[in-house]
Design a protein around this motif. Structure first.
Motif, PDB file in Angstrom:
ATOM      1  N   HIS A  98      41.148  50.412  51.007  1.00  0.00           N
ATOM      2  CA  HIS A  98      42.274  49.480  50.987  1.00  0.00           C
ATOM      3  C   HIS A  98      42.910  49.310  52.357  1.00  0.00           C
ATOM      4  O   HIS A  98      43.242  48.196  52.764  1.00  0.00           O
ATOM      5  CB  HIS A  98      43.321  49.928  49.963  1.00  0.00           C
ATOM      6  N   SER A 111      45.077  48.196  45.404  1.00  0.00           N
ATOM      7  CA  SER A 111      44.334  47.356  44.466  1.00  0.00           C
ATOM      8  C   SER A 111      44.177  46.003  45.138  1.00  0.00           C
ATOM      9  O   SER A 111      44.779  45.748  46.193  1.00  0.00           O
ATOM     10  CB  SER A 111      45.103  47.208  43.150  1.00  0.00           C
ATOM     11  N   ASP A 112      43.410  45.138  44.546  1.00  0.00           N
ATOM     12  CA  ASP A 112      43.267  43.803  45.119  1.00  0.00           C
ATOM     13  C   ASP A 112      44.631  43.119  45.193  1.00  0.00           C
ATOM     14  O   ASP A 112      44.940  42.447  46.176  1.00  0.00           O
ATOM     15  CB  ASP A 112      42.299  42.966  44.290  1.00  0.00           C
ATOM     16  N   LEU A 113      45.457  43.305  44.185  1.00  0.00           N
ATOM     17  CA  LEU A 113      46.791  42.706  44.175  1.00  0.00           C
ATOM     18  C   LEU A 113      47.632  43.218  45.347  1.00  0.00           C
ATOM     19  O   LEU A 113      48.282  42.443  46.061  1.00  0.00           O
ATOM     20  CB  LEU A 113      47.492  43.010  42.850  1.00  0.00           C
ATOM     21  N   VAL A 114      47.606  44.522  45.584  1.00  0.00           N
ATOM     22  CA  VAL A 114      48.347  45.114  46.697  1.00  0.00           C
ATOM     23  C   VAL A 114      47.778  44.627  48.032  1.00  0.00           C
ATOM     24  O   VAL A 114      48.519  44.248  48.945  1.00  0.00           O
ATOM     25  CB  VAL A 114      48.309  46.658  46.621  1.00  0.00           C
ATOM     26  N   THR A 116      46.064  41.862  48.761  1.00  0.00           N
ATOM     27  CA  THR A 116      46.349  40.454  49.053  1.00  0.00           C
ATOM     28  C   THR A 116      47.836  40.240  49.316  1.00  0.00           C
ATOM     29  O   THR A 116      48.197  39.364  50.097  1.00  0.00           O
ATOM     30  CB  THR A 116      45.863  39.515  47.935  1.00  0.00           C
ATOM     31  N   GLY A 117      48.676  41.060  48.698  1.00  0.00           N
ATOM     32  CA  GLY A 117      50.111  40.970  48.988  1.00  0.00           C
ATOM     33  C   GLY A 117      50.420  41.464  50.385  1.00  0.00           C
ATOM     34  O   GLY A 117      51.073  40.781  51.182  1.00  0.00           O
ATOM     35  N   GLN A 122      49.114  36.266  49.336  1.00  0.00           N
ATOM     36  CA  GLN A 122      49.901  35.845  48.177  1.00  0.00           C
ATOM     37  C   GLN A 122      51.108  35.002  48.585  1.00  0.00           C
ATOM     38  O   GLN A 122      51.502  34.091  47.859  1.00  0.00           O
ATOM     39  CB  GLN A 122      50.383  37.057  47.384  1.00  0.00           C
ATOM     40  N   ARG A 134      49.263  35.619  42.627  1.00  0.00           N
ATOM     41  CA  ARG A 134      47.936  36.127  42.984  1.00  0.00           C
ATOM     42  C   ARG A 134      46.895  35.074  42.658  1.00  0.00           C
ATOM     43  O   ARG A 134      47.135  34.161  41.882  1.00  0.00           O
ATOM     44  CB  ARG A 134      47.636  37.439  42.269  1.00  0.00           C
ATOM     45  N   THR A 136      43.171  33.640  41.208  1.00  0.00           N
ATOM     46  CA  THR A 136      42.566  33.744  39.877  1.00  0.00           C
ATOM     47  C   THR A 136      41.427  34.756  39.834  1.00  0.00           C
ATOM     48  O   THR A 136      40.922  35.058  38.767  1.00  0.00           O
ATOM     49  CB  THR A 136      42.015  32.375  39.441  1.00  0.00           C
ATOM     50  N   GLU A 138      39.607  38.309  42.307  1.00  0.00           N
ATOM     51  CA  GLU A 138      39.927  39.353  43.279  1.00  0.00           C
ATOM     52  C   GLU A 138      39.504  38.899  44.672  1.00  0.00           C
ATOM     53  O   GLU A 138      38.474  39.313  45.210  1.00  0.00           O
ATOM     54  CB  GLU A 138      39.274  40.664  42.851  1.00  0.00           C
TER      55      GLU A 138
END
Length: 195
Positions: A98, A111-114, A116-117, A122, A134, A136, A138
């Motif tokens: 990461h 995570s992918d969410l973290v 990209t944030g 994002q 986010r 659609t 990963e």
């Protein structure tokens, strides 16, 4: 010839939805189909001595090792780049994490969410009137895969010229930040935010 090393329980992606025709089978996951086409598989428990020895035997003839464990995990098992290059001096080990192998966030979970944030993607997605959203899919993981491939091929080019292997360090968060094109510079120079 790609050999995917899975733990004894199997790769969790084998069970990830969506499932082809809702057939409950370890090989019917659509993501599994997508990311594992044309790969051979082997089950190895690298936490055990026998599994570590089998992994070392694979490394003797391998050209590349791609891994995505937290920083230090492979070293703690005696399978870090320093040990693998003793077995095969031309090995290229690509580590995808990461936040990279070192630095202030290296040992944090993500995570992918973290990714990209923290990478800024994002913030550029969605409508101005709403909070960031986010993607659609990963996107961070996909971009890290592309950039890991590029870095690995650059290391391969060097190896063809010199015979030397390398350790390629890929941070998903940095890969995401790299995808923003000139968004960062636009803010720095013009205080303009792309949306």
């Amino acid at each position: 010839d790609v050999i995917k090393v899975e733990p004894p329980s199997g790769d969790p992606m084998r069970f990830r939805a969506p499932i082809y025709k809702d057939i409950q089978d370890a090989d019917k996951s659509v993501p599994w189909f997508t990311f594992n086409t044309n790969k051979r598989g082997i089950t190895i428990d690298i936490t055990q001595k026998d599994g570590q020895e089998l992994f070392r035997r694979l490394v003797k003839t391998a050209h590349f090792v791609i891994e995505c464990f937290p920083p230090g995990y492979m070293e703690n098992l005696g399978l870090g780049y320093g040990e693998l290059e003793k077995i095969n001096p031309a090995i290229i080990m690509t580590s995808i994490t990461h936040f990279g192998q070192d630095g202030p966030y290296a040992h944090l979970k993500g995570s992918d969410l973290v990714d990209t944030g923290m990478g800024g993607l994002q913030f550029l997605m969605g409508d101005r009137e709403r909070p960031p959203v986010r993607g659609t899919t990963e996107l961070g993981y996909a971009e890290a895969g592309v950039q890991a491939f590029a870095g690995t091929m650059i290391a391969h080019h060097w190896r063809r010229r010199t015979g030397e292997g390398q350790h390629v360090d890929v941070s998903v968060q940095e890969c995401v930040a790299n995808t923003l094109d000139t968004a960062q510079q636009s803010w720095d120079l013009q205080q303009y935010i792309y949306t």
